[in-house]
Design an enzyme around this catalytic site. Structure first.
Site, PDB file in Angstrom:
ATOM      1  N   HIS A 115      37.156  27.397 -15.982  1.00  0.00           N
ATOM      2  CA  HIS A 115      37.882  26.569 -16.950  1.00  0.00           C
ATOM      3  C   HIS A 115      38.961  27.343 -17.698  1.00  0.00           C
ATOM      4  CE1 HIS A 115      35.503  23.107 -16.262  1.00  0.00           C
ATOM      5  NE2 HIS A 115      34.401  23.546 -16.845  1.00  0.00           N
ATOM      6  N   ASP A 151      31.537  23.034  -8.311  1.00  0.00           N
ATOM      7  CA  ASP A 151      30.953  22.813  -9.637  1.00  0.00           C
ATOM      8  C   ASP A 151      31.215  21.366 -10.052  1.00  0.00           C
ATOM      9  OD1 ASP A 151      30.017  24.508 -12.244  1.00  0.00           O
ATOM     10  OD2 ASP A 151      31.334  22.869 -12.816  1.00  0.00           O
TER      11      ASP A 151
END
Length: 288
Positions: A115, A151
């Site tokens: 992220h 993910d």
């Protein structure tokens, strides 16, 4: 098989935060007790700022070195977090080295990293380990690197760093809607997104994963970097998906079946069953 880890990565935590050290410590215990895989345990490589600067600005690096305050509600400012984050980057780089030597490799460290953008730590991530490893591979001779991110959360930071980067291509399967709420369409000329609705049946989810892997293979990379998140598991406390251990085993088999050198790093997965999910995936990679 090479497993990269370091006990220091479990030396910090936040009460009530889902990104806890037991994610790693229980998985290490499980892998050490199993008898089916022959594992060599290795430590992360050291990593210089110049390597990290391929993905992150100097201002961002300075901020992580001396955070002062939390980055956001999901990303606490732990003491020494830069050193912890660098170990995760070093784990990814060690996994990359093993893949180039023809070995199966998996980096098992905290914190995860897909992220973090060039200038922003977010979503449990301080440095973007998978993007840094992909860029290091390109800088040291790889012709084309594909990042495959399964993910359950969209790797918006990886996408932001790799978008339109020559030699890099990004494929992400993820739940939508789900934090951080991006990843609904392809962006740039090299980032391809495969959103999956909450509670999608396992067979349909597998079809999406298979399509992403087929597209990845058709892009003809010379190396595959896998951002391996196990939070699409049916009993994960954060996401709302339906995969089971055998689906992660199938994923490992499918990545092996690409016939392309590959390495994986741990991202998400917050269920107590995470050690068994990782073991299933590793067995698939090994062809067991």
């Amino acid at each position: 098989m090479k497993i990269i880890t370091d006990s220091r990565c479990t030396a910090y935590s936040s009460s009530g935060h889902p990104e806890r050290p037991v994610r790693v410590s229980r998985t290490v215990e499980r892998l050490k007790e199993q008898k089916e895989l022959e594992i060599s345990w290795v430590e992360p490589l050291s990593v210089a700022d110049v390597i990290i600067e391929r993905a992150h600005s100097q201002a961002h690096i300075a901020r992580v070195k001396s955070p002062g305050a939390d980055f956001d509600g999901d990303t606490p400012a732990h003491p020494g977090i830069y050193e912890h984050a660098c170990r995760s980057v070093g784990g990814a780089l060690r996994a990359l080295k093993s893949a180039r030597e023809g070995e199966i490799s998996f980096s098992l460290l905290r914190p995860p990293g897909h992220h973090a953008t060039r200038d922003h730590a977010m979503g449990f991530c301080y440095l973007n380990s998978i993007a840094i490893a992909a860029l290091e591979a390109l800088a040291t001779g790889a012709k084309k690197v594909a990042v495959f991110d399964f993910d359950v959360h969209h790797g918006n930071g990886t996408e932001a760093i790799l978008m339109n980067r020559s030699g890099a291509v990004y494929f992400s399967t993820h739940q939508f809607p789900c934090y951080p709420g991006t990843g609904t369409s392809n962006v740039g000329d090299n980032c391809f997104n495969y959103p999956v609705a909450p509670q999608t049946p396992r067979t349909e989810y597998r079809k999406v994963l298979a399509r992403a892997l087929a597209d990845l293979k058709n892009s003809r990379p010379t190396l595959v970097a896998v951002s391996a998140g196990f939070d699409a598991y049916a009993r994960d406390p954060i996401a709302q998906e339906t995969l089971e251990a055998e689906d992660f085993h199938w994923l490992g088999q499918s990545i092996r079946g690409l016939g392309i050198p590959a390495f994986s790093i741990l991202e998400g997965g917050y269920s107590r069953d995470l050690p068994d999910l990782i073991l299933a995936y590793l067995k698939g990679l090994e062809g067991l």
